[in-house]
Design a protein around this motif. Structure first.
Motif, PDB file in Angstrom:
ATOM      1  N   ILE A  17       0.897  -1.140   0.106  1.00 57.27           N
ATOM      2  CA  ILE A  17      -0.025   0.094  -0.175  1.00 57.27           C
ATOM      3  C   ILE A  17       0.725   1.295   0.129  1.00 57.27           C
ATOM      4  O   ILE A  17       0.599   2.265  -0.827  1.00 57.27           O
ATOM      5  N   ALA A  18       1.923   1.397   0.900  1.00 61.16           N
ATOM      6  CA  ALA A  18       2.901   2.595   0.916  1.00 61.16           C
ATOM      7  C   ALA A  18       3.243   2.813  -0.509  1.00 61.16           C
ATOM      8  O   ALA A  18       3.352   3.899  -0.871  1.00 61.16           O
ATOM      9  N   GLY A  19       3.828   1.770  -1.144  1.00 63.13           N
ATOM     10  CA  GLY A  19       4.245   2.104  -2.451  1.00 63.13           C
ATOM     11  C   GLY A  19       3.483   2.725  -3.758  1.00 63.13           C
ATOM     12  O   GLY A  19       3.578   3.428  -4.239  1.00 63.13           O
ATOM     13  N   TYR A  20       2.224   2.087  -3.424  1.00 64.54           N
ATOM     14  CA  TYR A  20       1.100   2.546  -4.425  1.00 64.54           C
ATOM     15  C   TYR A  20       0.585   3.668  -4.151  1.00 64.54           C
ATOM     16  O   TYR A  20       0.265   4.489  -5.077  1.00 64.54           O
ATOM     17  N   SER A  21       0.560   4.091  -2.713  1.00 67.59           N
ATOM     18  CA  SER A  21       0.119   5.485  -2.476  1.00 67.59           C
ATOM     19  C   SER A  21       1.018   6.769  -2.865  1.00 67.59           C
ATOM     20  O   SER A  21       0.857   7.650  -3.539  1.00 67.59           O
ATOM     21  N   ARG A  22       2.285   6.261  -2.819  1.00 62.39           N
ATOM     22  CA  ARG A  22       3.432   7.122  -3.460  1.00 62.39           C
ATOM     23  C   ARG A  22       3.471   7.374  -4.731  1.00 62.39           C
ATOM     24  O   ARG A  22       3.593   8.456  -5.331  1.00 62.39           O
ATOM     25  N   PHE A  23       3.332   6.279  -5.349  1.00 61.24           N
ATOM     26  CA  PHE A  23       3.141   6.239  -6.906  1.00 61.24           C
ATOM     27  C   PHE A  23       1.828   7.061  -7.327  1.00 61.24           C
ATOM     28  O   PHE A  23       1.958   7.762  -8.354  1.00 61.24           O
ATOM     29  N   LEU A  24       0.632   6.770  -6.840  1.00 60.15           N
ATOM     30  CA  LEU A  24      -0.236   7.494  -7.023  1.00 60.15           C
ATOM     31  C   LEU A  24      -0.535   8.849  -6.799  1.00 60.15           C
ATOM     32  O   LEU A  24      -0.743   9.795  -7.394  1.00 60.15           O
ATOM     33  N   ARG A  25       0.324   9.600  -5.560  1.00 58.74           N
ATOM     34  CA  ARG A  25       0.481  10.640  -5.512  1.00 58.74           C
ATOM     35  C   ARG A  25       1.312  11.575  -6.409  1.00 58.74           C
ATOM     36  O   ARG A  25       1.025  12.497  -6.901  1.00 58.74           O
ATOM     37  N   SER A  26       2.499  10.642  -6.912  1.00 58.54           N
ATOM     38  CA  SER A  26       3.255  11.396  -7.983  1.00 58.54           C
ATOM     39  C   SER A  26       2.425  11.482  -9.207  1.00 58.54           C
ATOM     40  O   SER A  26       2.729  12.458 -10.029  1.00 58.54           O
ATOM     41  N   ARG A  57      -8.871   9.871 -12.772  1.00 63.54           N
ATOM     42  CA  ARG A  57      -9.157   8.597 -13.750  1.00 63.54           C
ATOM     43  C   ARG A  57      -7.765   8.780 -14.627  1.00 63.54           C
ATOM     44  O   ARG A  57      -7.240   7.425 -15.154  1.00 63.54           O
ATOM     45  N   ASN A  58      -7.101   9.726 -15.084  1.00 60.73           N
ATOM     46  CA  ASN A  58      -6.004   9.619 -15.749  1.00 60.73           C
ATOM     47  C   ASN A  58      -4.673   9.251 -14.968  1.00 60.73           C
ATOM     48  O   ASN A  58      -3.739   8.868 -15.409  1.00 60.73           O
ATOM     49  N   ALA A  59      -4.675   9.619 -14.008  1.00 59.75           N
ATOM     50  CA  ALA A  59      -3.646   9.326 -12.883  1.00 59.75           C
ATOM     51  C   ALA A  59      -3.581   7.962 -12.379  1.00 59.75           C
ATOM     52  O   ALA A  59      -2.702   7.368 -12.161  1.00 59.75           O
ATOM     53  N   SER A  60      -4.734   7.282 -12.413  1.00 58.29           N
ATOM     54  CA  SER A  60      -4.832   5.880 -12.105  1.00 58.29           C
ATOM     55  C   SER A  60      -4.284   4.820 -13.071  1.00 58.29           C
ATOM     56  O   SER A  60      -4.149   3.715 -12.774  1.00 58.29           O
ATOM     57  N   LEU A  61      -4.391   5.192 -14.359  1.00 63.19           N
ATOM     58  CA  LEU A  61      -4.032   4.245 -15.362  1.00 63.19           C
ATOM     59  C   LEU A  61      -2.790   3.488 -15.192  1.00 63.19           C
ATOM     60  O   LEU A  61      -2.305   2.269 -15.125  1.00 63.19           O
ATOM     61  N   PRO A  62      -1.628   4.317 -14.611  1.00 62.65           N
ATOM     62  CA  PRO A  62      -0.172   3.722 -14.599  1.00 62.65           C
ATOM     63  C   PRO A  62      -0.228   2.696 -13.206  1.00 62.65           C
ATOM     64  O   PRO A  62       0.390   1.806 -13.232  1.00 62.65           O
ATOM     65  N   LEU A  63      -1.182   3.161 -12.425  1.00 63.14           N
ATOM     66  CA  LEU A  63      -1.315   2.462 -11.087  1.00 63.14           C
ATOM     67  C   LEU A  63      -1.877   1.127 -11.101  1.00 63.14           C
ATOM     68  O   LEU A  63      -1.521   0.056 -10.697  1.00 63.14           O
ATOM     69  N   VAL A  64      -2.929   1.147 -12.237  1.00 59.93           N
ATOM     70  CA  VAL A  64      -3.585  -0.179 -12.821  1.00 59.93           C
ATOM     71  C   VAL A  64      -2.641  -1.022 -13.177  1.00 59.93           C
ATOM     72  O   VAL A  64      -2.664  -2.328 -13.047  1.00 59.93           O
ATOM     73  N   THR A  65      -1.835  -0.594 -14.048  1.00 59.89           N
ATOM     74  CA  THR A  65      -0.620  -1.358 -14.623  1.00 59.89           C
ATOM     75  C   THR A  65      -0.030  -2.009 -13.736  1.00 59.89           C
ATOM     76  O   THR A  65       0.362  -3.226 -13.870  1.00 59.89           O
ATOM     77  N   ILE A  66       0.789  -1.123 -12.829  1.00 60.44           N
ATOM     78  CA  ILE A  66       1.712  -1.663 -11.910  1.00 60.44           C
ATOM     79  C   ILE A  66       0.918  -2.723 -11.091  1.00 60.44           C
ATOM     80  O   ILE A  66       1.430  -3.837 -10.713  1.00 60.44           O
ATOM     81  N   LEU A  67      -0.367  -2.504 -10.439  1.00 62.89           N
ATOM     82  CA  LEU A  67      -1.023  -3.476  -9.698  1.00 62.89           C
ATOM     83  C   LEU A  67      -1.213  -4.673 -10.160  1.00 62.89           C
ATOM     84  O   LEU A  67      -1.262  -5.626  -9.847  1.00 62.89           O
ATOM     85  N   GLY A  68      -1.480  -4.835 -11.827  1.00 59.78           N
ATOM     86  CA  GLY A  68      -1.600  -5.888 -12.341  1.00 59.78           C
ATOM     87  C   GLY A  68      -0.370  -6.648 -12.483  1.00 59.78           C
ATOM     88  O   GLY A  68      -0.632  -7.856 -12.103  1.00 59.78           O
ATOM     89  N   LEU A  69       0.608  -6.055 -12.674  1.00 59.73           N
ATOM     90  CA  LEU A  69       1.911  -6.789 -12.561  1.00 59.73           C
ATOM     91  C   LEU A  69       2.337  -7.338 -11.119  1.00 59.73           C
ATOM     92  O   LEU A  69       2.709  -8.519 -11.156  1.00 59.73           O
ATOM     93  N   ASP A  70       2.001  -6.617 -10.152  1.00 59.11           N
ATOM     94  CA  ASP A  70       2.241  -6.824  -8.785  1.00 59.11           C
ATOM     95  C   ASP A  70       1.350  -8.075  -8.363  1.00 59.11           C
ATOM     96  O   ASP A  70       1.747  -8.842  -7.507  1.00 59.11           O
ATOM     97  N   ILE A  71      -0.113  -8.178  -8.666  1.00 52.90           N
ATOM     98  CA  ILE A  71      -0.776  -9.001  -8.581  1.00 52.90           C
ATOM     99  C   ILE A  71      -0.432 -10.398  -8.785  1.00 52.90           C
ATOM    100  O   ILE A  71      -0.266 -11.363  -7.810  1.00 52.90           O
TER     101      ILE A  71
END
Length: 81
Positions: A17-26, A57-71
């Motif tokens: 969660i910490a990594g995802y929140s930092r990535f989403l914030r940036s 909506r536009n900031a979450s697209l890279p997060l969804v990509t990384i989340l899919g790989l991390d899952i």
């Protein structure tokens, strides 16, 4: 059976969660400076609509990509261990 999975799933999720929140914030900070966000604000859209419909909506697209790989990595690591 499902109640026995709560603690392992929570443990695996909290670590990330910490990594995802930092990535989403940036990503959000990067998107806030884009021209289409300024245009949406200049049109007089409500700030909440700008943040949800344009920024998040536009900031979450890279997060969804990384989340899919991390899952895949988390599931693979959890099964192997």
């Amino acid at each position: 059976m499902a109640k026995h999975l709560v603690l392992p799933v929570a443990t695996l999720a909290i670590i990330q969660i910490a990594g995802y929140s930092r990535f989403l914030r940036s990503s959000i900070l990067e998107v806030l400076g884009q021209d289409y966000v300024r245009t949406a604000r200049a049109k007089g859209l409500v700030e909440r609509a700008v943040l949800y419909k344009h920024v998040l909506r536009n900031a979450s697209l890279p997060l969804v990509t990384i989340l899919g790989l991390d899952i895949a990595a988390i599931l693979g690591g959890a099964v192997v261990d």
